[in-house]
Design a protein around this motif. Structure first.
Motif: not given
Length: 605
Positions: A595-599
């Motif tokens: 996962v890229y850019g997990l919140q």
């Protein structure tokens, strides 16, 4: 609610520009030349990815944002095969094109807006996983084994055996809490993808979340906007479906789409086990305690599922009836009664109108300004180019309309919306003048972008007028403005001392963040770990910053492993259920999903 992208005559120049850009872009990606690929975007640009590159729902901005995403995702994604799927169009210096492409694991669809400076917007969306395509069209199942088979079991027997085993002998990979339209849509997607899933609904029947609401409730969005996956409404379906018709459709849909679905299944608690990497979900199923152990847990409890019940002094001494709008039974029992409805958005207007129709003396308490748009104007100006019979005649499909929506990054979506609401303001100037003269506090959103941006930013603050506004304008429904101070034995008292005699008080005070359900069922620590659901971080009213670029926590990985949120209106439930289902399917099949850019978590509720 957005207009379609500008139409223009397709030309060789537009096609050549797009094909050239795509060829250069693919070449840069194949060479892993991140700097060259990023330089092909305009300085002011937006790449919105729905799972295809990031295994997330993520928008990056500007060349630096593109470079950062590609540096992290390019090797694993290995994109290729970028092609135009229909003739590009050009208008006002912007060329637009629909695309197809492939990644290492799937096939995707996209949309490009190209200017002289480079790509202005790019949408990439994963549509299917290679080797795990849905059994549709040429891949559809036969439904029967021809020939003579001793001891053959029928389709009905196989389904009955499956239902008996699931959750007892065989554990679901995914449990979905909430069997309204969101849970049902996701359940249908997971069923088609072959992911063992179980939808839990605490009511007696599918559709009861609609069936049990006040009798005047109906959809304010039109039929073309509200289809469920796979099975659109028939062509004679009413434009605005009454709640009982929707309820019956959902019940039928569950059966026809073979959605694994438990009714009378109330989740009492859930906990995550780090060692087994599973959830323990405690369920009271029609009085029988059951423990489910899925790998993934989806809260599909509805954006409007956690009632905000106020705590006003004197509620304990009020001798009349009082309830939240979600519990309102309808107007029948209140003829001749004095009703005070606290709130001025959709539910408040609907309830006020129904009570007035049945002879109640009704007062609406407006505590803050509300944006109102007349239904006819919204249908024609706001939705007509994408979701209407005219749009269908012009070749617009539901899926393409959804993708047009998705292609507009949230950062600039208000730019597309403001001109629409300026047209509505001009068209209905007399209506708004009369509303203002009646003392109703009206607004157009913080930046004039109207209803849909209010919905995306805060999920509240608006009413689609289907008649109740005229009751307020004419004084048939009395209007009181101000904050509530307290209740007495028989009245609601405002802060300025105004007393509103009441036999009934309805709290049309909205709903809280969906992570409130996590607090109730899992614990406050986990609720705080994932943070607030919904909103963009726009810094506008009730949507505090910082800017996040996507709906908080919706349809994508959260900070709690194995925990997901699904919901929104019927359009969002339909469209985004695909991307959530694909993420779950990939994990079920053991496909790597970095996962890229997990919140980040900036707000807890």
């Amino acid at each position: 609610m957005s207009n379609a992208t500008p139409a223009a005559t397709a030309g060789i120049d537009a096609r050549t520009r797009v094909r050239s850009w795509l060829a250069d872009f693919e070449s840069a990606l194949a060479a892993r030349d991140v700097a060259r690929a990023a330089a092909m975007f305009a300085p002011d640009s937006y790449w919105r990815d729905l799972v295809a590159f990031t295994w997330n729902i993520k928008t990056v901005e500007g060349r630096d944002g593109v470079a950062g995403m590609l540096a992290a995702c390019l090797d694993g994604t290995d994109p290729s095969g970028f092609t135009i799927t229909e003739e590009p169009v050009e208008a006002d210096g912007v060329v637009e094109a629909w695309l197809a492409f492939e990644t290492a694991t799937g096939r995707g669809m996209g949309h490009l807006r190209l200017t002289d400076e480079g790509a202005w917007t790019l949408l990439t969306s994963l549509r299917e996983l290679k080797g795990h395509e849905e059994p549709m069209r040429e891949r559809r199942p036969k439904g029967v084994r021809h020939g003579v088979v001793r001891g053959r079991t029928s389709w009905g027997q196989e389904r009955a055996l499956e239902r008996a085993r699931l959750g007892v002998e065989e554990q679901p990979y995914v449990v979905v809490i909430g069997g309204g339209q969101g849970g049902i849509a996701l359940g249908a997607r997971l069923r088609q993808l072959g992911v063992p899933a179980l939808v839990l609904e605490r009511n007696d029947r599918p559709g009861d979340s609609w069936r049990k609401r006040y009798k005047s409730l109906c959809l304010h969005d039109p039929v073309w906007y509200d289809h469920l996956p796979y099975l659109p409404f028939p062509e004679n379906w009413p434009v605005f479906a009454p709640k009982d018709k929707i309820a019956d459709w959902l019940e039928m849909y569950v059966r026809v789409m073979e959605v694994p679905y438990w009714t009378r299944a109330n989740v009492t608690s859930a906990s995550w086990d780090d060692d087994t990497e599973q959830w323990r979900v405690h369920v009271d199923r029609n009085g029988e305690p059951i423990v489910l152990t899925p790998r993934h847990l989806v809260f599909a409890t509805g954006m409007s599922g956690k009632p905000n019940v106020p705590s006003f002094p004197g509620m304990d001494v009020f001798e009349g009836e009082q309830h939240h709008s979600s519990q309102h039974p309808g107007p029948d029992a209140y003829a001749g009664k004095r009703a005070v409805v606290i709130g001025s958005n959709n539910s408040a207007h609907d309830i006020c109108a129904a009570l007035w129709e049945h002879g109640a003396d009704v007062t609406m308490v407006q505590r803050s300004s509300t944006h109102i748009v007349r239904s006819d104007s919204l249908m024609e100006i706001g939705l007509g180019a994408l979701y209407s019979e005219e749009a269908v005649r012009n070749g617009m499909t539901t899926d393409k309309a959804d993708m047009v929506f998705a292609s507009q990054p949230y950062r600039i979506m208000h730019r597309f919306q403001i001109p629409l609401y300026e047209k509505i303001r001009e068209r209905d100037a007399d209506f708004y003048d009369r509303l203002e003269k009646a003392g109703f506090a009206h607004d157009w959103g913080d930046d004039g972008s109207g209803l849909f941006m209010k919905y995306l930013r805060r999920g509240s603050g608006y009413y689609i007028d289907v008649g109740a506004s005229d009751l307020v304008i004419n004084g048939d429904v009395k209007l009181a403005r101000g904050q509530v101070s307290h209740l007495t034995r028989d009245a609601v008292v405002l802060e300025d001392g105004t007393e509103l005699p009441a036999d009934l008080v309805v709290y049309a005070t909205g709903y809280g963040s969906m992570n409130g359900w996590v607090a109730d069922l899992v614990g406050q620590e986990t609720a705080d770990k994932v943070g607030k659901c919904w909103g963009l971080g726009s810094g506008t009213t009730k949507d505090p910053g910082p800017w996040e670029g996507e709906q908080r926590n919706m349809w994508k990985p959260t900070r709690q492993e194995g925990l997901w949120f699904h919901g929104g209106n019927l359009h969002q439930s339909r469209h985004y259920s695909l991307y959530l289902a694909l993420q779950l399917k990939a994990r079920y099949e053991g496909i790597p999903t970095p996962v890229y850019g997990l919140q980040e978590v900036h707000h807890l509720s």
